[in-house]
Design a protein around this motif. Structure first.
Motif: not given
Length: 329
Positions: A176, A214, A217-218, A221-223, A225-226, A251-252
């Motif tokens: 990533l 977290k 992301n919630d 969204g995960h995109i 977050g990436d 993780g982060d």
């Protein structure tokens, strides 16, 4: 195409080399390029054509080979590991197979299998040597074929090395963020830390964490977050020193080893990275806001990698307790 085994010197051999279509056809084959067909004609008349069905094996490892197969039509595959393995290379009309095992006087090292229905010219071992003896052009062409085979093998080796290096890179690189991963960290951080402790070189470690990731992301969204993790990774690369070792811990969380750095130097680099991440999201109205917390620890006599990481992690915890978006030591 070619008569079956007439005796050299007979009218059959003379008729063979005098046939214009035969001479024209052979001159188009690399093995006979520039060869005076009359000089090798008596031996050519003792070659024959073989029809080969798709999938038929012409050459196998560990089975003595006494023939050279010149491809007239169709294609042959060369396979290394087994007869069922993917082809290493494909031979086309005008190319030949089997010459290396005869020249080396060793069993073949690969399978040669018809990729599809083929016609091949078959030259027996003794006929090959006789043509080499009577024609310098034929011998030269054979050397050219062998040389190109070696170059091809070298290219395969180079390509394999390139693939291996790419696998090695993926084994130690986080997909990533393109930073080094935890596996690399465990190995390289440990070795560098041991060297620094042995040389009594001041060294610091920084643990970095994305605040409330977290919840980020919630919410986004995960995109998103990436994208945030990639931004943090790039910021760490740009704001620590060139010799510092940056890796994704998991993780982060990110981990940086700073050989030769006192705590003050590590604090300054960490603060610069923290501000850069905050500034990048504050100046872009479309970007969700993210912040970093960081903990810094200096090496002490007798430290192990695990002990140093734990101390930097404790400092990170203090930064979180202090309200996040800050650096602590």
């Amino acid at each position: 195409m070619i008569n079956a085994n007439p005796v050299p010197g007979t009218s059959a051999a003379v008729d063979f080399v005098d046939a214009p279509d035969i001479r024209h056809f052979l001159s188009g084959l690399l093995l006979f390029n520039g060869v005076d067909i009359r000089s090798v004609g008596p031996f050519l008349a003792r070659t024959h054509r073989q029809d080969v069905k798709a999938g038929e094996v012409l050459i196998s490892p560990n089975i003595r080979n006494t023939r050279v197969f010149v491809i007239l039509s169709g294609a042959l595959e060369v396979r290394l590991e087994s007869a069922d393995s993917p082809p290493l290379t494909i031979l086309h009309p005008g190319q030949c197979a089997g010459e290396m095992s005869i020249i080396e006087e060793k069993d073949p090292s690969a399978w040669v299998i018809a990729a599809r229905d083929c016609h091949v010219m078959v030259i027996e071992q003794d006929i090959l040597w006789r043509m080499i003896n009577v024609s310098h052009a034929f011998a030269r062409n054979l050397l050219v074929i062998l040389s190109s085979r070696v170059r091809s093998d070298n290219q395969v080796i180079l390509d394999s090395v390139g693939v291996l290096r790419e696998f090695e890179r993926h084994a130690v690189t986080d997909a990533l963020t393109d930073l080094h991963n935890r596996h690399w960290l465990d190995n390289m951080f440990r070795r560098r830390l041991e060297r620094c402790l042995k040389d009594d070189t001041p060294t610091s470690m920084v643990m970095v964490d994305v605040d409330e990731f977290k919840q980020f992301n919630d919410r986004f969204g995960h995109i998103a977050g990436d994208r945030a993790l990639r931004l943090v990774a790039e910021t760490l690369r740009n704001n620590f020193r060139p010799g510092d070792m940056v890796a994704r811990f998991g993780g982060d969380e990110f981990c940086i080893l700073l050989p030769g750095a006192e705590v003050e130097d590590a604090l300054a680099c960490s603060e610069r990275a923290r501000w850069a991440v905050q500034n990048a999201t504050e100046t872009d109205p479309a970007a969700p806001r993210i912040t970093l917390s960081a903990g810094v620890a200096a090496t002490e006599a007798g430290d192990t990698l695990e002990v140093l990481i734990a101390r930097a992690d404790d400092a990170l915890y203090r930064a979180k307790l202090g309200g996040r978006n800050r650096v602590a030591s």
